[in-house]
Design a protein around this motif. Structure first.
Motif, PDB file in Angstrom:
ATOM      1  N   ALA A 185     -13.707 -46.507 -17.041  1.00  0.00           N
ATOM      2  CA  ALA A 185     -14.765 -46.183 -17.859  1.00  0.00           C
ATOM      3  C   ALA A 185     -15.803 -47.474 -18.053  1.00  0.00           C
ATOM      4  O   ALA A 185     -14.924 -48.504 -18.288  1.00  0.00           O
ATOM      5  N   LEU A 186     -17.015 -47.502 -18.268  1.00  0.00           N
ATOM      6  CA  LEU A 186     -17.616 -48.438 -18.585  1.00  0.00           C
ATOM      7  C   LEU A 186     -17.847 -49.577 -17.304  1.00  0.00           C
ATOM      8  O   LEU A 186     -18.344 -50.802 -17.491  1.00  0.00           O
ATOM      9  N   SER A 187     -17.349 -49.142 -16.234  1.00  0.00           N
ATOM     10  CA  SER A 187     -17.615 -50.118 -15.072  1.00  0.00           C
ATOM     11  C   SER A 187     -18.902 -50.034 -14.461  1.00  0.00           C
ATOM     12  O   SER A 187     -19.061 -50.789 -13.391  1.00  0.00           O
ATOM     13  N   ARG A 188     -19.651 -48.771 -14.562  1.00  0.00           N
ATOM     14  CA  ARG A 188     -21.195 -49.070 -14.329  1.00  0.00           C
ATOM     15  C   ARG A 188     -21.734 -48.516 -15.206  1.00  0.00           C
ATOM     16  O   ARG A 188     -21.443 -47.927 -16.355  1.00  0.00           O
ATOM     17  N   GLY A 189     -23.323 -48.547 -14.907  1.00  0.00           N
ATOM     18  CA  GLY A 189     -24.170 -48.067 -16.080  1.00  0.00           C
ATOM     19  C   GLY A 189     -24.355 -46.729 -16.119  1.00  0.00           C
ATOM     20  O   GLY A 189     -24.062 -45.789 -15.220  1.00  0.00           O
ATOM     21  N   PRO A 190     -25.188 -46.157 -17.254  1.00  0.00           N
ATOM     22  CA  PRO A 190     -25.279 -44.869 -17.254  1.00  0.00           C
ATOM     23  C   PRO A 190     -26.447 -44.226 -16.504  1.00  0.00           C
ATOM     24  O   PRO A 190     -27.350 -44.842 -16.039  1.00  0.00           O
ATOM     25  N   ARG A 191     -26.199 -42.897 -15.935  1.00  0.00           N
ATOM     26  CA  ARG A 191     -27.155 -42.671 -14.716  1.00  0.00           C
ATOM     27  C   ARG A 191     -27.881 -41.135 -15.444  1.00  0.00           C
ATOM     28  O   ARG A 191     -28.761 -40.626 -14.634  1.00  0.00           O
ATOM     29  N   ARG A 192     -27.535 -40.630 -16.467  1.00  0.00           N
ATOM     30  CA  ARG A 192     -27.950 -39.613 -17.048  1.00  0.00           C
ATOM     31  C   ARG A 192     -28.198 -39.523 -18.708  1.00  0.00           C
ATOM     32  O   ARG A 192     -27.185 -40.386 -19.193  1.00  0.00           O
ATOM     33  N   PHE A 193     -29.273 -39.146 -19.172  1.00  0.00           N
ATOM     34  CA  PHE A 193     -29.305 -38.861 -20.835  1.00  0.00           C
ATOM     35  C   PHE A 193     -29.536 -37.787 -20.946  1.00  0.00           C
ATOM     36  O   PHE A 193     -29.842 -36.807 -20.303  1.00  0.00           O
ATOM     37  N   ARG A 194     -29.217 -37.349 -22.273  1.00  0.00           N
ATOM     38  CA  ARG A 194     -29.683 -35.953 -22.844  1.00  0.00           C
ATOM     39  C   ARG A 194     -28.530 -34.738 -22.259  1.00  0.00           C
ATOM     40  O   ARG A 194     -28.999 -33.774 -22.141  1.00  0.00           O
ATOM     41  N   ALA A 195     -27.375 -35.434 -21.903  1.00  0.00           N
ATOM     42  CA  ALA A 195     -26.482 -34.351 -21.416  1.00  0.00           C
ATOM     43  C   ALA A 195     -26.251 -33.478 -22.634  1.00  0.00           C
ATOM     44  O   ALA A 195     -26.043 -33.727 -23.862  1.00  0.00           O
ATOM     45  N   ARG A 196     -25.774 -32.245 -22.397  1.00  0.00           N
ATOM     46  CA  ARG A 196     -25.170 -31.314 -23.388  1.00  0.00           C
ATOM     47  C   ARG A 196     -23.787 -31.359 -23.742  1.00  0.00           C
ATOM     48  O   ARG A 196     -22.972 -31.638 -23.102  1.00  0.00           O
ATOM     49  N   VAL A 197     -23.711 -32.094 -25.035  1.00  0.00           N
ATOM     50  CA  VAL A 197     -22.476 -32.025 -25.737  1.00  0.00           C
ATOM     51  C   VAL A 197     -22.092 -31.147 -26.947  1.00  0.00           C
ATOM     52  O   VAL A 197     -23.070 -31.000 -27.729  1.00  0.00           O
ATOM     53  N   ALA A 198     -20.735 -30.629 -26.870  1.00  0.00           N
ATOM     54  CA  ALA A 198     -20.424 -29.734 -27.954  1.00  0.00           C
ATOM     55  C   ALA A 198     -19.310 -30.211 -28.703  1.00  0.00           C
ATOM     56  O   ALA A 198     -18.219 -30.831 -28.247  1.00  0.00           O
ATOM     57  N   LEU A 199     -19.158 -30.355 -30.142  1.00  0.00           N
ATOM     58  CA  LEU A 199     -18.291 -30.726 -30.879  1.00  0.00           C
ATOM     59  C   LEU A 199     -17.902 -29.734 -31.766  1.00  0.00           C
ATOM     60  O   LEU A 199     -18.804 -29.300 -32.709  1.00  0.00           O
ATOM     61  N   PHE A 200     -16.635 -28.829 -31.483  1.00  0.00           N
ATOM     62  CA  PHE A 200     -16.259 -27.680 -32.356  1.00  0.00           C
ATOM     63  C   PHE A 200     -15.240 -27.998 -33.305  1.00  0.00           C
ATOM     64  O   PHE A 200     -14.352 -28.609 -32.732  1.00  0.00           O
ATOM     65  N   PHE A 201     -15.284 -27.537 -34.463  1.00  0.00           N
ATOM     66  CA  PHE A 201     -14.076 -27.971 -35.577  1.00  0.00           C
ATOM     67  C   PHE A 201     -13.542 -26.550 -35.814  1.00  0.00           C
ATOM     68  O   PHE A 201     -14.158 -25.607 -35.823  1.00  0.00           O
ATOM     69  N   GLY A 202     -12.239 -26.371 -35.919  1.00  0.00           N
ATOM     70  CA  GLY A 202     -11.457 -25.172 -36.388  1.00  0.00           C
ATOM     71  C   GLY A 202     -11.217 -25.284 -37.460  1.00  0.00           C
ATOM     72  O   GLY A 202     -11.171 -25.921 -38.402  1.00  0.00           O
ATOM     73  N   GLU A 203     -10.638 -24.001 -38.007  1.00  0.00           N
ATOM     74  CA  GLU A 203     -10.035 -23.851 -39.262  1.00  0.00           C
ATOM     75  C   GLU A 203      -9.065 -24.899 -39.733  1.00  0.00           C
ATOM     76  O   GLU A 203      -8.167 -25.005 -38.898  1.00  0.00           O
ATOM     77  N   PRO A 204      -8.962 -25.177 -40.862  1.00  0.00           N
ATOM     78  CA  PRO A 204      -7.895 -26.223 -41.403  1.00  0.00           C
ATOM     79  C   PRO A 204      -6.358 -25.557 -41.225  1.00  0.00           C
ATOM     80  O   PRO A 204      -6.192 -24.301 -41.476  1.00  0.00           O
TER      81      PRO A 204
END
Length: 234
Positions: A185-204
């Motif tokens: 990781a971090l061994s090269r620069g970014p090649r794409r932006f605005r990727a779809r990213v999901a963060l889902f929280f569950g019930e405690p």
């Protein structure tokens, strides 16, 4: 552009913003992080209502990339105290930022005898102060995109401080320059932006029911749902 240079620019922008609003740095810093991640990614949050409005809790999540903490911090309605690797915490570029947000560094006892105990003591203080502590129980970035076994440190925390635990799952960051998908990781620069990213929280999961195995299973199930959104054509 060199990856470290990119991180340096981000750090300087954050520093300038925080300095400008020095009277309320944490509040404005969280606002900046929220804006930053929405610029970088097409985000989908689900289940943020499960983060308690007050009181102590743990949040546990799979670990995909070096920007996971940014997405988690920007997606949570409350500030998070992150438990993180000491070598990353000691980064010359970002140590000031980690200290500002109250991150808790942890190192193996082999490298620093007594460090794990000190880190657990700080986690206990945070929880007993009513804070939310966030950790990645896999203990490292995934090497293959899959969720790996949770480590026993989670059990140690819950034995000391039984609190509700909110499972969470990230999807969409595997394959980015901040993940191990194409080498280190971090061994090269970014090649794409605005990727779809999901963060889902569950019930405690309430104290007494929360075990490492149950929480790992719930994170895996949430990740399947998050993956489905990331790869959908909507």
């Amino acid at each position: 552009m060199n990856a470290l240079l990119i991180w340096g620019i981000i750090a300087l922008l954050v520093a300038a913003y925080a300095w400008h609003f020095v009277r309320q740095p944490a509040w404005h810093l969280r606002g900046l992080v929220y804006i930053l991640i929405h610029i970088m990614y097409r985000l989908r949050f689900r289940g943020r209502i499960h983060i308690p409005a007050r009181g102590a809790a743990l949040v546990v999540c799979n670990h995909v990339s070096f920007v996971d903490a940014l997405v988690m911090g920007g997606g949570s309605p409350r500030p998070l105290r992150f438990l993180m690797d000491k070598p990353i915490y000691d980064s010359k570029w970002l140590n000031w930022l980690f200290r500002m947000v109250g991150a808790i560094p942890v190192e193996s006892d082999r490298s620093d005898p007594g460090n794990v105990r000190r880190a657990l003591d700080e986690v206990s203080r945070a929880l007993r102060n009513g804070d939310i502590v966030m950790l990645f129980p896999e203990g490292r970035l995934t090497p293959d995109g899959n969720t790996h076994a949770f480590r026993r440190g989670l059990d140690l925390i819950l034995q000391r401080d039984p609190v509700p635990v909110i499972p969470a799952a990230l999807s969409g960051l595997w394959g980015s320059w901040t993940s191990h998908a194409h080498g280190r990781a971090l061994s090269r620069g970014p090649r794409r932006f605005r990727a779809r990213v999901a963060l889902f929280f569950g019930e405690p999961v309430q104290p007494g029911r929360a075990t490492r195995q149950l929480l790992e299973q719930q994170v895996r199930e949430l990740k399947v749902e998050a993956d489905a959104w990331v790869h959908s054509k909507r």
